[in-house]
Design a protein around this motif. Sequence first.
Motif, short mmCIF file in Angstrom:
data_model
loop_
_atom_site.label_atom_id
_atom_site.label_comp_id
_atom_site.label_asym_id
_atom_site.label_seq_id
_atom_site.Cartn_x
_atom_site.Cartn_y
_atom_site.Cartn_z
N ALA A 66 14.51 -5.84 1.60
CA ALA A 66 14.67 -5.00 2.80
C ALA A 66 13.33 -4.84 3.52
N THR A 67 12.29 -4.57 2.74
CA THR A 67 10.95 -4.45 3.32
C THR A 67 10.51 -5.78 3.92
N ALA A 68 10.79 -6.87 3.23
CA ALA A 68 10.38 -8.19 3.70
C ALA A 68 11.07 -8.56 5.01
N LEU A 69 12.30 -8.13 5.19
CA LEU A 69 13.03 -8.45 6.41
C LEU A 69 12.62 -7.54 7.57
N ARG A 70 12.09 -6.37 7.25
CA ARG A 70 11.83 -5.36 8.28
C ARG A 70 10.42 -5.42 8.86
N THR A 71 9.42 -5.64 8.03
CA THR A 71 8.03 -5.56 8.50
C THR A 71 7.22 -6.79 8.08
N GLY A 72 6.09 -6.97 8.74
CA GLY A 72 5.15 -8.01 8.36
C GLY A 72 5.26 -9.32 9.11
N TRP A 73 6.20 -9.41 10.05
CA TRP A 73 6.47 -10.69 10.69
C TRP A 73 5.44 -11.06 11.75
N LYS A 74 4.72 -10.08 12.28
CA LYS A 74 3.66 -10.41 13.24
C LYS A 74 2.55 -11.20 12.55
N ALA B 236 3.02 -12.90 9.72
CA ALA B 236 3.64 -14.15 9.26
C ALA B 236 3.73 -15.19 10.37
N ALA B 237 3.84 -14.73 11.62
CA ALA B 237 4.02 -15.65 12.75
C ALA B 237 2.87 -16.65 12.86
N TRP B 238 1.63 -16.16 12.63
CA TRP B 238 0.49 -17.10 12.68
C TRP B 238 0.10 -17.60 11.29
N ALA B 239 0.25 -16.75 10.28
CA ALA B 239 -0.14 -17.15 8.92
C ALA B 239 0.74 -18.29 8.42
N GLY B 240 2.02 -18.26 8.76
CA GLY B 240 2.93 -19.32 8.32
C GLY B 240 2.62 -20.66 8.95
N LEU B 241 2.05 -20.65 10.15
CA LEU B 241 1.66 -21.90 10.79
C LEU B 241 0.42 -22.50 10.12
N MET B 242 -0.41 -21.62 9.56
CA MET B 242 -1.60 -22.10 8.85
C MET B 242 -1.25 -22.56 7.44
N TRP C 86 -7.55 -17.52 4.22
CA TRP C 86 -7.80 -16.38 3.36
C TRP C 86 -8.72 -15.36 4.02
N LEU C 87 -9.66 -15.81 4.83
CA LEU C 87 -10.54 -14.88 5.54
C LEU C 87 -9.76 -14.06 6.56
N LEU C 88 -8.88 -14.73 7.30
CA LEU C 88 -8.08 -14.02 8.30
C LEU C 88 -7.06 -13.09 7.65
N ASN C 89 -6.72 -13.37 6.37
CA ASN C 89 -5.77 -12.53 5.65
C ASN C 89 -6.46 -11.43 4.84
N ALA C 90 -7.76 -11.27 5.03
CA ALA C 90 -8.51 -10.30 4.23
C ALA C 90 -7.95 -8.89 4.37
N ARG C 91 -7.39 -8.59 5.52
CA ARG C 91 -6.85 -7.24 5.76
C ARG C 91 -5.31 -7.23 5.76
N ASP C 92 -4.73 -8.26 5.20
CA ASP C 92 -3.27 -8.34 5.13
C ASP C 92 -2.76 -7.32 4.12
N SER C 93 -1.95 -6.36 4.58
CA SER C 93 -1.48 -5.28 3.70
C SER C 93 -0.15 -5.62 3.02
N ARG C 94 0.42 -6.79 3.31
CA ARG C 94 1.70 -7.15 2.71
C ARG C 94 1.55 -7.45 1.21
N PRO C 95 2.54 -7.09 0.39
CA PRO C 95 2.51 -7.54 -1.01
C PRO C 95 2.42 -9.06 -1.05
N PRO C 96 1.61 -9.63 -1.96
CA PRO C 96 1.36 -11.08 -1.94
C PRO C 96 2.62 -11.94 -1.94
N VAL D 35 5.74 -11.11 -1.09
CA VAL D 35 6.47 -10.91 0.17
C VAL D 35 5.79 -11.68 1.30
N GLY D 36 4.47 -11.58 1.35
CA GLY D 36 3.72 -12.28 2.39
C GLY D 36 3.92 -13.79 2.32
N GLN D 37 3.85 -14.35 1.10
CA GLN D 37 4.05 -15.79 0.95
C GLN D 37 5.45 -16.20 1.37
#
Length: 290
Positions: free
Chosen positions: A60-68, A70-76, A169-179, A181-183
Amino acid sequence: MNQDRQAILFGLGAVALWSTVATAFKVALAWMSPLELMWLAALVSWALMGALVIKQGNIATALRTGWKTAAWAGLMNPVAYYLVLFAAYDRLPGQEAMALNYTWALAMAFLAVPLLGQRLTRMDIVAGLVAYAGVWVIATRGAVLNVSFADPLGVVLALASTLLWALYWLLNARDSRPPLVGQWQNFSVGLPVLTLLLLLGPGYQWHGWPAFGAGVYVGLFEMGVAFILWQLAVHRVSRTAKVSNLIFLSPPVSLLLLFLVVGEPILPSTLIGLVLILLGLGLQQAQKNE
């Protein structure tokens, strides 16, 4: 069993799996294009991580938040990083691509200067010079005074993959998502992009069960289980250095597997270059652990 011992066992498990990656890449790429391998591996990894996110009750958390993010992190990662990495493995002997890829930690230290405002120490500079001397030995295959590389594009791709990984990894230094979920979110963004690229490009062809098995192995273990084991190790250990140094066990095992399974003769230039790269990483690591 105390937590540190558990963490070391998890770390050893991750390193053992990562040690098989160069061999798995070369085996799979003997049948498949880099894009086909990337798509199949990403699909398997996405399904595994999704199942684990559901099991943990975080869907539920994964579907609701964190997609901003993921939009650029997933492309990397997975798209750009693994496509460049697989293209490097497709052009270079596995031992060379593997060794060059190990410079990502040094690339991260240098990129942190303009991106995070960090300062380089003298030891950072010495470590970089030693490690990239190793890169030069590998890229020239021992002919260090000869600037004519055997496969310059392959070398550029391998080094570009280290820059992409370090930058990610540098750009994700402040990523607050659980690892985890983020992956999973990153792969949820990356998989449709890879599917579109595959449909617009060569398409996916059936290359037989051995090729399929190799692709599934890459997705399941290199992108999936190894990541989970490493996260467990890092989160349980009392001091990160106790597990971070385990990564130095991977290159020798990788070289041995490439020799035994793929049949790659181990080049003297690879051994010398790898020793220099690991020495550079060791100098940097020792400084951080003081």
